[in-house]
Enzyme design. Structure first.
Site, PDB file in Angstrom:
ATOM      1  CG  ASP A 199      -1.792   1.228   1.309  1.00  0.00           C
ATOM      2  OD1 ASP A 199      -2.968   1.102   0.930  1.00  0.00           O
ATOM      3  OD2 ASP A 199      -1.318   2.313   1.709  1.00  0.00           O
TER       4      ASP A 199
ATOM      5  CE  LYS B 225      -3.765   4.809   0.674  1.00  0.00           C
ATOM      6  NZ  LYS B 225      -2.339   4.571   0.903  1.00  0.00           N
TER       7      LYS B 225
END
Ligand code: A2P
Length: 280
Positions: free
Chosen positions: A47, A75
């Site tokens: 992540d 993101k």
């Protein structure tokens, strides 16, 4: 359950139940080595985020691994939100990661006034196959309800701060009812809660570390934890949570530590409105 186990997202994509987070790991060899170490231990979920400024290093760390053997999340940052800019941000992240697609693309924060346009871009990204799943981060019930008003595709994941001092029970239940899988960032509370006596005593009983007990608590709550570490032995330690089980009583004792307390002082680097949307 083991480190390769998965949850099935609402679109059928399988997401690992546990992963490796790289917030505040330096770009270049530091993050590349940490990612390589995690992959070697058996982690399959990595992540990152554009805002972590380490996507190139993450990409470097992923070299040599079969693409389908790893689940990569990144993101879109707040300043890039809006329709065209989100599309561009995704392309830029893919370039830095040197990947043709990510497994999960998240809206990093709900930015006031940008929700609908940003999400339209997320849907486009999903339709174009640049992300196998799309979701959000730092969204509360208000933001998720707002999103519903215009969304064609529901977010598949919500990544939020969760640890024993901030268990997020109501929001987790809300997400479960919406078919949204919950992911925990700062799952160890940035290591600030490892000395809590109640956790230490449970750890002792299982001959495990406090970090392992907390990560096991996440797992048994059905939450995907993504602990960060730059130390090989801790990366390994954090993954050794599949060979013991917390009793209902122990789970209850950890649940009872909740104080609805954020450990990360977000106001130090973000500006919020009354709904906890970001003002930029
Ligand atoms: P380090 O990177 O020096 O190992 P969180 O995942 O909640 O954000 O917590 C990350 C913090 O916890 C980092 O400071 C990391 O330090 C530390 N940490 C990670 N795993 C462990 C562990 N098993 N024991 C102690 N500290 C840990």
């Amino acid at each position: 359950m083991n480190i390769k186990s998965t949850f099935t997202l609402s679109n059928g994509v399988k997401m690992p139940v546990f992963g490796f987070g790289v917030w505040q790991i330096r770009n270049g060899s530091e993050v590349a080595n940490a990612v390589k170490e995690a992959l070697e231990v058996g982690y399959t979920l990595i992540d990152t985020a554009a805002a972590y400024e380490n996507e190139e290093g993450v990409g470097e760390g992923l070299k040599g691994i079969q693409r389908e053997d790893v689940f990569v999340t990144t993101k879109v940052w707040n300043s890039e939100q809006g329709y065209d800019t989100t599309l561009k941000a995704c392309e830029s992240s893919l370039k830095k990661l040197d990947l043709a697609y990510v497994d999960l693309y998240l809206v990093h924060w709900p930015v006031a006034g940008k929700l609908a346009d940003t999400w339209r871009a997320m849907e486009k990204i999903y339709e174009r196959g640049l992300a196998r799943a799309v979701g959000v981060s730092n969204f509360n019930e208000y933001h998720l309800n707002e999103l519903k008003k215009s969304a064609k595709i529901k977010p598949m994941v919500n990544q939020i701060e969760i640890h024993p001092l901030l268990s997020q029970q109501p929001l987790r239940e809300f997400c479960a009812n919406e078919g949204i899988v919950v992911e925990a960032y700062s799952p160890l509370g940035r290591a600030k809660i490892l000395n809590t006596p109640q956790i230490a005593s449970i750890a002792k009983k299982h001959a495990k570390s406090a970090a392992q007990v907390i990560l096991r608590w996440h797992l048994q709550n059905g939450v995907i934890a993504i602990p960060k570490s730059t130390h090989a032995e801790r990366i390994k330690e954090n993954a050794a949570i599949f060979d013991f089980e917390l009793s209902a009583e122990e789970m209850g004792a950890i649940n009872a530590l909740n104080k609805d307390k954020e450990i990360i002082n977000k106001a130090a680097f973000l500006k919020f409105d009354e709904n906890r949307s970001i003002i930029i």
